[in-house]
Motif scaffolding. Sequence first.
Motif, mmCIF file in Angstrom:
data_model
loop_
_atom_site.group_PDB
_atom_site.id
_atom_site.type_symbol
_atom_site.label_atom_id
_atom_site.label_comp_id
_atom_site.label_asym_id
_atom_site.label_seq_id
_atom_site.Cartn_x
_atom_site.Cartn_y
_atom_site.Cartn_z
ATOM 1 N N PRO A 154 -70.345 7.350 4.844
ATOM 2 C CA PRO A 154 -71.287 5.392 4.292
ATOM 3 C C PRO A 154 -70.393 4.837 3.486
ATOM 4 O O PRO A 154 -70.816 3.361 3.763
ATOM 5 C CB PRO A 154 -72.239 6.041 3.561
ATOM 6 N N LEU A 155 -69.656 4.868 2.795
ATOM 7 C CA LEU A 155 -68.626 3.559 1.579
ATOM 8 C C LEU A 155 -68.348 2.887 2.690
ATOM 9 O O LEU A 155 -68.249 1.671 2.725
ATOM 10 C CB LEU A 155 -67.892 4.230 0.212
ATOM 11 N N ARG A 156 -67.468 3.419 4.025
ATOM 12 C CA ARG A 156 -66.607 2.815 4.748
ATOM 13 C C ARG A 156 -67.466 2.174 5.647
ATOM 14 O O ARG A 156 -67.354 0.598 6.293
ATOM 15 C CB ARG A 156 -65.593 3.584 5.446
ATOM 16 N N PHE A 157 -68.549 2.748 5.684
ATOM 17 C CA PHE A 157 -69.450 1.657 6.611
ATOM 18 C C PHE A 157 -70.511 0.968 5.766
ATOM 19 O O PHE A 157 -70.676 -0.289 6.494
ATOM 20 C CB PHE A 157 -70.373 2.714 7.522
ATOM 21 N N TYR A 158 -70.344 0.500 4.967
ATOM 22 C CA TYR A 158 -71.278 -0.176 4.291
ATOM 23 C C TYR A 158 -70.400 -1.365 3.603
ATOM 24 O O TYR A 158 -71.451 -2.371 3.900
ATOM 25 C CB TYR A 158 -71.200 0.601 2.479
ATOM 26 N N TYR A 159 -69.249 -1.064 3.312
ATOM 27 C CA TYR A 159 -67.572 -1.858 3.466
ATOM 28 C C TYR A 159 -68.126 -2.984 5.012
ATOM 29 O O TYR A 159 -68.313 -4.529 4.416
ATOM 30 C CB TYR A 159 -66.748 -1.925 2.999
ATOM 31 N N LEU A 160 -68.460 -2.329 5.702
ATOM 32 C CA LEU A 160 -67.863 -2.941 7.240
ATOM 33 C C LEU A 160 -69.461 -3.638 7.401
ATOM 34 O O LEU A 160 -69.582 -5.145 8.253
ATOM 35 C CB LEU A 160 -68.009 -1.830 8.267
ATOM 36 N N ALA A 161 -70.775 -3.021 7.383
ATOM 37 C CA ALA A 161 -71.987 -3.404 7.827
ATOM 38 C C ALA A 161 -72.510 -4.942 6.718
ATOM 39 O O ALA A 161 -72.698 -6.021 6.864
ATOM 40 C CB ALA A 161 -72.769 -2.605 7.203
ATOM 41 N N GLY A 162 -71.326 -4.715 5.132
ATOM 42 C CA GLY A 162 -71.466 -5.219 4.255
ATOM 43 C C GLY A 162 -70.684 -6.719 5.172
ATOM 44 O O GLY A 162 -71.180 -7.996 4.994
ATOM 45 N N ALA A 163 -69.816 -6.838 4.728
ATOM 46 C CA ALA A 163 -69.165 -8.303 5.987
ATOM 47 C C ALA A 163 -69.950 -8.282 6.796
ATOM 48 O O ALA A 163 -69.844 -9.629 7.205
ATOM 49 C CB ALA A 163 -67.842 -7.299 6.417
ATOM 50 N N VAL A 164 -70.016 -7.956 7.808
ATOM 51 C CA VAL A 164 -71.152 -9.038 8.904
ATOM 52 C C VAL A 164 -72.230 -9.055 8.383
ATOM 53 O O VAL A 164 -72.473 -10.651 8.773
ATOM 54 C CB VAL A 164 -71.233 -6.946 9.829
ATOM 55 N N LEU A 165 -73.016 -8.557 7.367
ATOM 56 C CA LEU A 165 -74.452 -9.400 7.167
ATOM 57 C C LEU A 165 -73.416 -10.057 6.684
ATOM 58 O O LEU A 165 -74.436 -11.671 6.274
ATOM 59 C CB LEU A 165 -74.763 -8.298 5.796
ATOM 60 N N ALA A 166 -72.930 -10.775 5.814
ATOM 61 C CA ALA A 166 -71.914 -11.660 4.712
ATOM 62 C C ALA A 166 -71.561 -12.561 5.774
ATOM 63 O O ALA A 166 -72.282 -14.085 5.638
ATOM 64 C CB ALA A 166 -70.683 -11.353 3.855
ATOM 65 N N LEU A 167 -70.623 -12.447 7.206
ATOM 66 C CA LEU A 167 -70.483 -13.179 8.174
ATOM 67 C C LEU A 167 -72.166 -13.900 8.832
ATOM 68 O O LEU A 167 -72.085 -15.399 9.111
ATOM 69 C CB LEU A 167 -69.992 -12.770 9.319
ATOM 70 N N CYS A 168 -73.149 -12.969 9.049
ATOM 71 C CA CYS A 168 -74.587 -13.682 9.486
ATOM 72 C C CYS A 168 -74.841 -14.701 8.292
ATOM 73 O O CYS A 168 -75.885 -15.667 9.242
ATOM 74 C CB CYS A 168 -75.294 -12.621 10.222
ATOM 75 N N LEU A 169 -74.915 -14.276 7.376
ATOM 76 C CA LEU A 169 -75.632 -15.028 6.178
ATOM 77 C C LEU A 169 -74.659 -16.213 6.187
ATOM 78 O O LEU A 169 -75.265 -17.336 5.581
ATOM 79 C CB LEU A 169 -75.443 -14.557 4.960
ATOM 80 N N LEU A 170 -73.490 -16.206 6.003
ATOM 81 C CA LEU A 170 -73.227 -17.784 6.002
ATOM 82 C C LEU A 170 -73.293 -18.397 7.261
ATOM 83 O O LEU A 170 -73.693 -19.265 7.275
ATOM 84 C CB LEU A 170 -71.431 -16.942 6.419
ATOM 85 N N ALA A 171 -73.671 -17.710 8.549
ATOM 86 C CA ALA A 171 -73.595 -18.619 9.752
ATOM 87 C C ALA A 171 -75.140 -19.357 9.846
ATOM 88 O O ALA A 171 -75.106 -20.808 10.116
ATOM 89 C CB ALA A 171 -73.877 -17.635 11.038
ATOM 90 N N SER A 172 -76.202 -18.554 9.165
ATOM 91 C CA SER A 172 -77.735 -18.505 9.245
ATOM 92 C C SER A 172 -77.563 -20.049 7.661
ATOM 93 O O SER A 172 -78.085 -21.143 8.522
ATOM 94 C CB SER A 172 -78.420 -17.618 8.923
ATOM 95 N N ALA A 173 -76.471 -19.932 6.751
ATOM 96 C CA ALA A 173 -76.600 -20.794 5.975
ATOM 97 C C ALA A 173 -76.470 -22.014 6.291
ATOM 98 O O ALA A 173 -76.866 -23.116 6.171
ATOM 99 C CB ALA A 173 -76.400 -20.424 4.930
ATOM 100 N N ASN A 174 -75.096 -22.530 7.670
ATOM 101 C CA ASN A 174 -74.778 -23.059 7.808
ATOM 102 C C ASN A 174 -76.331 -24.177 9.338
ATOM 103 O O ASN A 174 -75.673 -25.423 9.098
ATOM 104 C CB ASN A 174 -73.238 -23.132 9.026
ATOM 105 N N LEU A 175 -76.110 -23.133 9.655
ATOM 106 C CA LEU A 175 -77.472 -23.575 10.708
ATOM 107 C C LEU A 175 -78.025 -23.981 9.801
ATOM 108 O O LEU A 175 -78.701 -26.114 10.221
ATOM 109 C CB LEU A 175 -78.133 -22.772 11.372
#
Lengths: 315, 380
Positions: A154-175
């Motif tokens: 779960p810890l490794r997946f948390y960092y992965l999912a967190g990174a994907v979420l951060a990218l999605c948030l960044l893309a949304s903020a840019n939009l």
Amino acid sequence: MATRSIVILVIIAAIALAVPPFLPRSVVDLLVFSCIYSIAGLGVGLLLGQCGIANLGQSVFYALGAYATAYMTVTLGVGAAWGFLTGVILSGLIALVIGWPVLRLTGHFLALATLALGIVANALFYEWDWLTHGSLGFGGIPKLNIFGLVIDTPLRFYYLAGAVLALCLLASANLIGSRTGLMLRAMRDAPEAAKSLGVNAQWLRTRIFILSAIFGSIAGSLFAHYGSFVNVQSFGIEKAIAFLIIPVLGGATSLPGVVIGALFTTLVPEMLTRFGDLHQVLFGLTLMATVVLMPSGLMGGLASLSRYMTARGRA
Amino acid sequence: MRRIDRTRLVAAASGLALLGVVGPVAAQTNASDPIKIGVILPLTGAGAGLGIPSRNGILLAEKQINAAGGIKGRKIKVVIEDDTTNPDAALNKANNLIFGEKVVALVGPIQTANTVAVGGITAPVKFPQVALGGLGPAVELERKCVFHAAPPQNQNARAMLAYAKSLGVKNAAALYDSGYGTVVWNQLSKFAGEYGIKFGVTEKFEIAATDTTPQAAKIRASQPDAIFVIGVTGVPVRAIRQLQMKQPIIAAIGQATYEIVKSMGDAAEGVVFPEFLVPEDPLPHQKAFVDAYKAEYGRAPKSIESIAYDALKAMSQAIGKAGPEAGNEAICAAMRGPYSGNSTEYDFSAPDMTGIKLNGFIYSKLVGGHFNRLPFKNAE
């Protein structure tokens, strides 16, 4: 961005990175689901907050991502990237085909249309068991392997999912910060005025619907790899409602609000299970209280609290 | 100063919130501590009708094991978690029980989806688990530490077909739901030919359907010799009898509960179930369980309670055989083998991880709202 906001963002990011290794596995597991649900909820949040569209069909795209991953990795035995890609393309295409006619509707008719989409798709997921494995579901979905690092805790997946979420948030903020974001808000707040300025409302809405579907699909693929199993029960209408609750609760116009909403909808029910059979009633009451007391969502509530405290401090 | 106060406030709030989520830290275990066994059941949501009776069976087994001295002098303690009939929640509960509560084994969940989801955690670390449902998708065949206390669906299907064959049924119809019903139906259609039975009209309905009259009407028109009904409610049986269809109804084990039978009303008369426990006329070795259950809960148990009772007893026996501190693989190894349960004879070393044979089923027929054990018995 104001210095204060940057400092807050850095502190939150540091906590999000540093604290999970010290948390029990079951809590990290909930954080993984919070990240996954945030990604799916982000799509719904964009539609709701920027376009004023209540989408009750996000579970469909979440399911498409999950089934695409399951089918590509288990049935065809190809790499995980193909699963993500297939899900995204499929979801985007379906969102385009369905979104174009459906997004002509407005208000509760549109919400009902997306609800119908969710119901129909769920029935098809049951019926097409040659593809979805119906009630038995797809098992044996491999864990993600990124450059030799198997994401199997779960810890490794948390960092992965967190990174994907951060990218999605960044893309949304840019939009939101772009010209398109401005057009979206104009279309939401003054549709006639926006139209008179040449904004193609239907195409704009469809584009956001496609983006929302892509976020849903990515979340679904992540979910499939995390649980190693997908089943039609995970894609019911209650999931679509949960994805809508996330931005409503957090604050539809706020990107951090979506994350807070997702944290709320994963952590609070878990905390309430200590009350046994009553936990669902208590969660419902908590939701009602939150919405009534903080009509602009948890982020709006926090902002009001901050303003109040600042004003009190000055006094 | 104001800034510092606010920071403190936020830190305190975060700390409290975190404590609320994290909960108390698990205590260190020692030889006098009870042996913790995790249980994951659907106590709320759509599966609560199965989860709550299962919990009763498990708690009775815990009480009896502890009254008999526990395992090697140590009492057992079941730690029950509610998966809310949701596979995502089941995953989280399993993480909590295995890595937080440090249980030595797991009993449950019941639903296939939840079991397979939890198996994704237990299988890689060979953690001993007894699910209360039957074997699910093919991936479960590879999971050699995930045992099953209920028969796989191919056995449920064969048990129904064998009884139909004994009635001389040649042309049958099926009315099944879109969940559990579809899984059993897939097996019925696969094996029907072996029993000389041909399915004509087969109708599917939604799990939550409150009226299946249209589907039943289509079956009526085909005039089958018998009707197979597979679901988790009394709705389809009611619809069949409301249309004045007199054919024998053979229903799946999932409907053999007093609650579902009560919901069928008068339509329940004559329905036959292949199952494992008829409390009105238990097998000699089942009588003690039925009496103990009645004394504890003031009502009679059915197969669901009995299966859950067996699951905890079998796992406790394996823990006793291997030793509570023996580790995952040793307990799994101790679990593999025959076990004489209250419900039936198991062989957890069988490829389907349950080993229930067809002659391990018993058959009941509803007469006046009561289950009557039939003399029919399968030859294996």
